[in-house]
Motif scaffolding. Structure first.
Motif, PDB file in Angstrom:
ATOM      1  N   LYS A 196      11.776 -72.398 -25.918  1.00 51.17           N
ATOM      2  CA  LYS A 196      10.575 -72.386 -25.062  1.00 51.17           C
ATOM      3  C   LYS A 196       9.348 -72.830 -25.856  1.00 51.17           C
ATOM      4  O   LYS A 196       8.546 -73.635 -25.378  1.00 51.17           O
ATOM      5  CB  LYS A 196      10.338 -70.983 -24.503  1.00 51.17           C
ATOM      6  N   SER A 197       9.195 -72.291 -27.060  1.00 52.78           N
ATOM      7  CA  SER A 197       8.011 -72.592 -27.883  1.00 52.78           C
ATOM      8  C   SER A 197       7.937 -74.069 -28.232  1.00 52.78           C
ATOM      9  O   SER A 197       6.852 -74.654 -28.270  1.00 52.78           O
ATOM     10  CB  SER A 197       8.033 -71.777 -29.185  1.00 52.78           C
ATOM     11  N   LEU A 198       9.089 -74.680 -28.496  1.00 50.00           N
ATOM     12  CA  LEU A 198       9.118 -76.073 -28.952  1.00 50.00           C
ATOM     13  C   LEU A 198       9.472 -77.051 -27.831  1.00 50.00           C
ATOM     14  O   LEU A 198       9.593 -78.248 -28.075  1.00 50.00           O
ATOM     15  CB  LEU A 198      10.123 -76.221 -30.106  1.00 50.00           C
ATOM     16  N   GLN A 199       9.625 -76.502 -26.603  1.00 51.95           N
ATOM     17  CA  GLN A 199       9.951 -77.324 -25.434  1.00 51.95           C
ATOM     18  C   GLN A 199      11.214 -78.164 -25.671  1.00 51.95           C
ATOM     19  O   GLN A 199      11.215 -79.385 -25.536  1.00 51.95           O
ATOM     20  CB  GLN A 199       8.756 -78.200 -25.045  1.00 51.95           C
ATOM     21  N   LEU A 200      12.267 -77.443 -26.030  1.00 48.30           N
ATOM     22  CA  LEU A 200      13.555 -78.074 -26.324  1.00 48.30           C
ATOM     23  C   LEU A 200      14.635 -77.486 -25.424  1.00 48.30           C
ATOM     24  O   LEU A 200      14.513 -76.351 -24.960  1.00 48.30           O
ATOM     25  CB  LEU A 200      13.941 -77.824 -27.789  1.00 48.30           C
ATOM     26  N   PRO A 201      15.713 -78.249 -25.167  1.00 50.39           N
ATOM     27  CA  PRO A 201      16.836 -77.699 -24.401  1.00 50.39           C
ATOM     28  C   PRO A 201      17.600 -76.657 -25.220  1.00 50.39           C
ATOM     29  O   PRO A 201      17.643 -76.730 -26.447  1.00 50.39           O
ATOM     30  CB  PRO A 201      17.710 -78.916 -24.104  1.00 50.39           C
ATOM     31  N   LEU A 202      18.189 -75.704 -24.506  1.00 53.33           N
ATOM     32  CA  LEU A 202      18.928 -74.607 -25.145  1.00 53.33           C
ATOM     33  C   LEU A 202      20.369 -74.595 -24.655  1.00 53.33           C
ATOM     34  O   LEU A 202      20.634 -74.741 -23.471  1.00 53.33           O
ATOM     35  CB  LEU A 202      18.264 -73.267 -24.806  1.00 53.33           C
ATOM     36  N   ASP A 203      21.279 -74.439 -25.575  1.00 52.80           N
ATOM     37  CA  ASP A 203      22.697 -74.275 -25.252  1.00 52.80           C
ATOM     38  C   ASP A 203      23.242 -73.214 -26.207  1.00 52.80           C
ATOM     39  O   ASP A 203      22.500 -72.689 -27.054  1.00 52.80           O
ATOM     40  CB  ASP A 203      23.437 -75.611 -25.406  1.00 52.80           C
ATOM     41  N   ILE A 204      24.507 -72.901 -26.066  1.00 53.70           N
ATOM     42  CA  ILE A 204      25.122 -71.918 -26.963  1.00 53.70           C
ATOM     43  C   ILE A 204      26.237 -72.586 -27.761  1.00 53.70           C
ATOM     44  O   ILE A 204      26.763 -73.630 -27.367  1.00 53.70           O
ATOM     45  CB  ILE A 204      25.675 -70.698 -26.195  1.00 53.70           C
ATOM     46  N   VAL A 205      26.571 -71.988 -28.885  1.00 54.75           N
ATOM     47  CA  VAL A 205      27.711 -72.455 -29.681  1.00 54.75           C
ATOM     48  C   VAL A 205      28.680 -71.280 -29.816  1.00 54.75           C
ATOM     49  O   VAL A 205      28.286 -70.168 -30.165  1.00 54.75           O
ATOM     50  CB  VAL A 205      27.254 -73.011 -31.053  1.00 54.75           C
TER      51      VAL A 205
END
Length: 211
Positions: free
Chosen positions: A46-55
């Motif tokens: 959220k802070s860096l405006q990036l997509p999030l996924d899990i590993v």
């Protein structure tokens, strides 16, 4: 640099995001390790405006001593140490069994969303701390096979003597506390409550992946 104790995972995520600011709005994906890494990864994304996924990964245990890892498997990759005495059939069966478990876990957390493609992208791999680091090192090896541009590992806390290992195995290693008196990851948080599946699902649905 920081107090030798963190308030909670939220503070850890905000402090790590500050150190990762150069990746804001860049060709980068945040990959969090469930469950404890997800609250931190969510804040960084959220802070860096990036997509999030899990590993997700699981170790392959030796047939006569399940605690002894002979390799590791993810949904699309694996690493196997050479153990000539172990039948290939056992390894193949374990890979199928563990991949089924991992796919089930991925669907639980992410629904029917496809894992994000990390090819030629920077990957920020996030967990809430490192104890031995073996699982994370296996994840790094498997992620390398998917040809990311860079692998950056970001963690709040780890043992001091583990730092060189991760500096060697990553393109960039970001951390907050490297303790010579390591007493388990939870010992460096005031609040280290267990992260439940429901919280992981909620955080991942709010921080929707964006291509």
């Amino acid at each position: 640099m920081y107090n030798e104790i963190l308030k909670d995972r939220i503070e850890a995520g905000l402090l790590l995001a500050e150190k990762l600011k150069k990746y804001q709005n860049s060709n980068t994906i945040v990959l969090a390790v469930p469950r404890g890494g997800v609250p931190i990864g969510s804040i960084i994304a959220k802070s860096l405006q990036l997509p999030l996924d899990i590993v997700l990964s699981k170790k392959i245990g030796h047939p006569y001593n399940k605690e002894f890892a002979i390799g590791a498997v993810s949904m699309d990759s694996m690493i196997i140490d050479k153990h000539p005495e172990i039948p290939q059939e056992y390894i193949d069966d374990e890979i199928i069994r563990l991949r089924k478990l991992l796919r089930g876990k991925y669907e639980l957390y992410m629904g029917n969303r496809e894992p994000l493609d990390i090819k030629e992208k920077n990957v920020i791999l996030v967990d809430d701390g490192i104890a031995t680091g073996n699982t994370l090192l296996a994840s790094i090896s498997m992620l390398r096979k998917r040809n990311p541009a860079k692998i950056i590992v970001a963690v709040p806390v780890l043992p001091y003597d583990t730092v060189p290992v991760f500096e060697k195995n990553t393109d960039e290693f970001v951390y907050l506390i490297a303790s010579k008196y390591f007493r388990g990851v939870g010992g460096f948080y005031e609040d280290f409550n267990q992260v439940e599946d429901d919280e992981v699902i909620k955080l991942l649905s709010v921080t929707r992946p964006i291509e």
